[in-house]
Design a protein around this motif. Structure first.
Motif, PDB file in Angstrom:
ATOM      1  N   GLU A   9      26.619 134.531  -7.306  1.00 23.28           N
ATOM      2  CA  GLU A   9      27.590 133.620  -8.219  1.00 23.28           C
ATOM      3  C   GLU A   9      27.611 132.215  -7.719  1.00 23.28           C
ATOM      4  O   GLU A   9      27.531 131.395  -8.652  1.00 23.28           O
ATOM      5  CB  GLU A   9      29.017 134.297  -8.063  1.00 23.28           C
ATOM      6  CG  GLU A   9      29.397 135.576  -8.520  1.00 23.28           C
ATOM      7  CD  GLU A   9      30.550 136.464  -8.004  1.00 23.28           C
ATOM      8  OE1 GLU A   9      31.205 136.950  -8.942  1.00 23.28           O
ATOM      9  OE2 GLU A   9      30.860 136.170  -6.891  1.00 23.28           O
ATOM     10  N   GLU A  10      27.705 131.900  -6.543  1.00 24.54           N
ATOM     11  CA  GLU A  10      27.681 130.566  -5.871  1.00 24.54           C
ATOM     12  C   GLU A  10      26.551 129.805  -6.450  1.00 24.54           C
ATOM     13  O   GLU A  10      26.451 128.768  -6.543  1.00 24.54           O
ATOM     14  CB  GLU A  10      27.933 130.394  -4.465  1.00 24.54           C
ATOM     15  CG  GLU A  10      27.983 129.202  -3.706  1.00 24.54           C
ATOM     16  CD  GLU A  10      29.508 128.367  -4.072  1.00 24.54           C
ATOM     17  OE1 GLU A  10      29.258 127.097  -3.898  1.00 24.54           O
ATOM     18  OE2 GLU A  10      30.163 129.094  -4.468  1.00 24.54           O
ATOM     19  N   LEU A  11      25.458 130.455  -6.155  1.00 23.14           N
ATOM     20  CA  LEU A  11      24.189 129.815  -6.203  1.00 23.14           C
ATOM     21  C   LEU A  11      23.493 130.031  -7.797  1.00 23.14           C
ATOM     22  O   LEU A  11      22.433 129.616  -7.960  1.00 23.14           O
ATOM     23  CB  LEU A  11      23.098 130.606  -4.977  1.00 23.14           C
ATOM     24  CG  LEU A  11      23.459 130.219  -3.850  1.00 23.14           C
ATOM     25  CD1 LEU A  11      22.709 130.974  -2.784  1.00 23.14           C
ATOM     26  CD2 LEU A  11      23.546 128.772  -3.247  1.00 23.14           C
ATOM     27  N   ARG A  12      24.275 131.036  -8.238  1.00 27.70           N
ATOM     28  CA  ARG A  12      23.897 130.942  -9.998  1.00 27.70           C
ATOM     29  C   ARG A  12      22.564 131.498 -10.079  1.00 27.70           C
ATOM     30  O   ARG A  12      21.485 130.959 -10.833  1.00 27.70           O
ATOM     31  CB  ARG A  12      23.949 129.813 -10.662  1.00 27.70           C
ATOM     32  CG  ARG A  12      25.439 129.201 -10.872  1.00 27.70           C
ATOM     33  CD  ARG A  12      25.422 127.828 -11.467  1.00 27.70           C
ATOM     34  NE  ARG A  12      26.902 127.413 -11.442  1.00 27.70           N
ATOM     35  CZ  ARG A  12      27.299 126.263 -11.377  1.00 27.70           C
ATOM     36  NH1 ARG A  12      26.436 125.125 -11.302  1.00 27.70           N
ATOM     37  NH2 ARG A  12      28.722 125.920 -11.275  1.00 27.70           N
ATOM     38  N   CYS A  13      22.433 132.673  -9.518  1.00 23.56           N
ATOM     39  CA  CYS A  13      20.949 133.500  -9.588  1.00 23.56           C
ATOM     40  C   CYS A  13      20.647 133.748 -11.107  1.00 23.56           C
ATOM     41  O   CYS A  13      21.723 134.436 -11.618  1.00 23.56           O
ATOM     42  CB  CYS A  13      21.000 134.476  -8.421  1.00 23.56           C
ATOM     43  SG  CYS A  13      20.689 133.968  -6.652  1.00 23.56           S
ATOM     44  N   SER A  14      19.694 134.059 -11.353  1.00 23.71           N
ATOM     45  CA  SER A  14      19.155 134.177 -12.703  1.00 23.71           C
ATOM     46  C   SER A  14      18.825 135.844 -12.787  1.00 23.71           C
ATOM     47  O   SER A  14      18.827 136.341 -13.981  1.00 23.71           O
ATOM     48  CB  SER A  14      18.018 133.440 -13.429  1.00 23.71           C
ATOM     49  OG  SER A  14      16.942 133.450 -12.580  1.00 23.71           O
ATOM     50  N   ASP A  15      18.532 136.445 -11.507  1.00 25.85           N
ATOM     51  CA  ASP A  15      17.906 137.677 -11.425  1.00 25.85           C
ATOM     52  C   ASP A  15      18.937 138.478 -10.340  1.00 25.85           C
ATOM     53  O   ASP A  15      18.175 138.983  -9.650  1.00 25.85           O
ATOM     54  CB  ASP A  15      16.493 137.895 -11.513  1.00 25.85           C
ATOM     55  CG  ASP A  15      15.971 139.113 -11.643  1.00 25.85           C
ATOM     56  OD1 ASP A  15      16.747 140.148 -12.063  1.00 25.85           O
ATOM     57  OD2 ASP A  15      14.960 139.198 -11.378  1.00 25.85           O
ATOM     58  N   LYS A  16      19.976 138.650 -10.487  1.00 28.35           N
ATOM     59  CA  LYS A  16      20.819 139.073  -9.427  1.00 28.35           C
ATOM     60  C   LYS A  16      20.416 140.510  -9.029  1.00 28.35           C
ATOM     61  O   LYS A  16      20.164 141.247  -7.944  1.00 28.35           O
ATOM     62  CB  LYS A  16      22.238 139.129  -9.357  1.00 28.35           C
ATOM     63  CG  LYS A  16      22.918 139.760 -10.668  1.00 28.35           C
ATOM     64  CD  LYS A  16      24.381 139.439 -10.639  1.00 28.35           C
ATOM     65  CE  LYS A  16      25.031 140.253 -12.016  1.00 28.35           C
ATOM     66  NZ  LYS A  16      26.211 139.875 -12.065  1.00 28.35           N
ATOM     67  N   GLU A  17      20.251 141.434 -10.223  1.00 25.05           N
ATOM     68  CA  GLU A  17      19.811 142.705 -10.193  1.00 25.05           C
ATOM     69  C   GLU A  17      18.516 143.282  -9.039  1.00 25.05           C
ATOM     70  O   GLU A  17      18.394 144.118  -8.636  1.00 25.05           O
ATOM     71  CB  GLU A  17      19.792 143.314 -11.497  1.00 25.05           C
ATOM     72  CG  GLU A  17      21.002 143.580 -12.038  1.00 25.05           C
ATOM     73  CD  GLU A  17      21.621 142.435 -12.940  1.00 25.05           C
ATOM     74  OE1 GLU A  17      20.821 141.412 -12.858  1.00 25.05           O
ATOM     75  OE2 GLU A  17      22.686 142.252 -13.182  1.00 25.05           O
ATOM     76  N   ALA A  18      17.511 142.018  -9.066  1.00 29.24           N
ATOM     77  CA  ALA A  18      16.406 142.103  -8.286  1.00 29.24           C
ATOM     78  C   ALA A  18      16.494 141.916  -6.846  1.00 29.24           C
ATOM     79  O   ALA A  18      15.767 142.016  -6.087  1.00 29.24           O
ATOM     80  CB  ALA A  18      15.574 141.223  -9.074  1.00 29.24           C
ATOM     81  N   CYS A  19      17.757 141.312  -6.522  1.00 27.18           N
ATOM     82  CA  CYS A  19      18.140 140.972  -5.069  1.00 27.18           C
ATOM     83  C   CYS A  19      18.156 141.900  -4.206  1.00 27.18           C
ATOM     84  O   CYS A  19      19.355 142.847  -4.605  1.00 27.18           O
ATOM     85  CB  CYS A  19      19.292 139.986  -5.180  1.00 27.18           C
ATOM     86  SG  CYS A  19      19.472 139.088  -3.399  1.00 27.18           S
ATOM     87  N   PRO A  20      17.809 142.157  -3.018  1.00 24.64           N
ATOM     88  CA  PRO A  20      18.116 143.285  -2.206  1.00 24.64           C
ATOM     89  C   PRO A  20      19.561 142.972  -1.661  1.00 24.64           C
ATOM     90  O   PRO A  20      20.192 144.246  -1.192  1.00 24.64           O
ATOM     91  CB  PRO A  20      17.111 143.120  -1.220  1.00 24.64           C
ATOM     92  CG  PRO A  20      16.567 141.908  -1.313  1.00 24.64           C
ATOM     93  CD  PRO A  20      16.711 141.327  -2.705  1.00 24.64           C
TER      94      PRO A  20
END
Length: 80
Positions: A9-20
């Motif tokens: 949320e803070e870093l505005r990731c575009s693909d959070k579901e792929a993040c471990p």
């Protein structure tokens, strides 16, 4: 009261579901192997913690309650 948010949320990731770190470790991403930072896949805790400590605003906010007098992660520093 401080509202704590997850890293994606803070870093505005575009693909959070792929993040471990997603969905259970969003406030401890620095401890999770293989997370992405500035679009680059990171290694283990031991390999990335120095970058987190010195350049990541999210880490600084989580650990120290703010980033005053800290070096922030920026693209212009040339270290990722």
């Amino acid at each position: 009261m401080i509202t704590r948010v997850n890293c994606w949320e803070e870093l505005r990731c575009s693909d959070k579901e792929a993040c471990p770190a997603y969905p259970d470790f969003g406030r401890e991403c620095f401890a999770v192997t293989g997370t992405a930072c500035q679009g680059e896949k990171q290694g283990s805790f031991e390999e990335k913690i120095s970058k987190c400590r010195h350049r990541c605003k999210f880490y600084q906010d989580m650990m120290f309650g703010g980033s005053e007098n800290k070096t922030l992660w920026t693209d212009t520093q040339g270290v990722r």
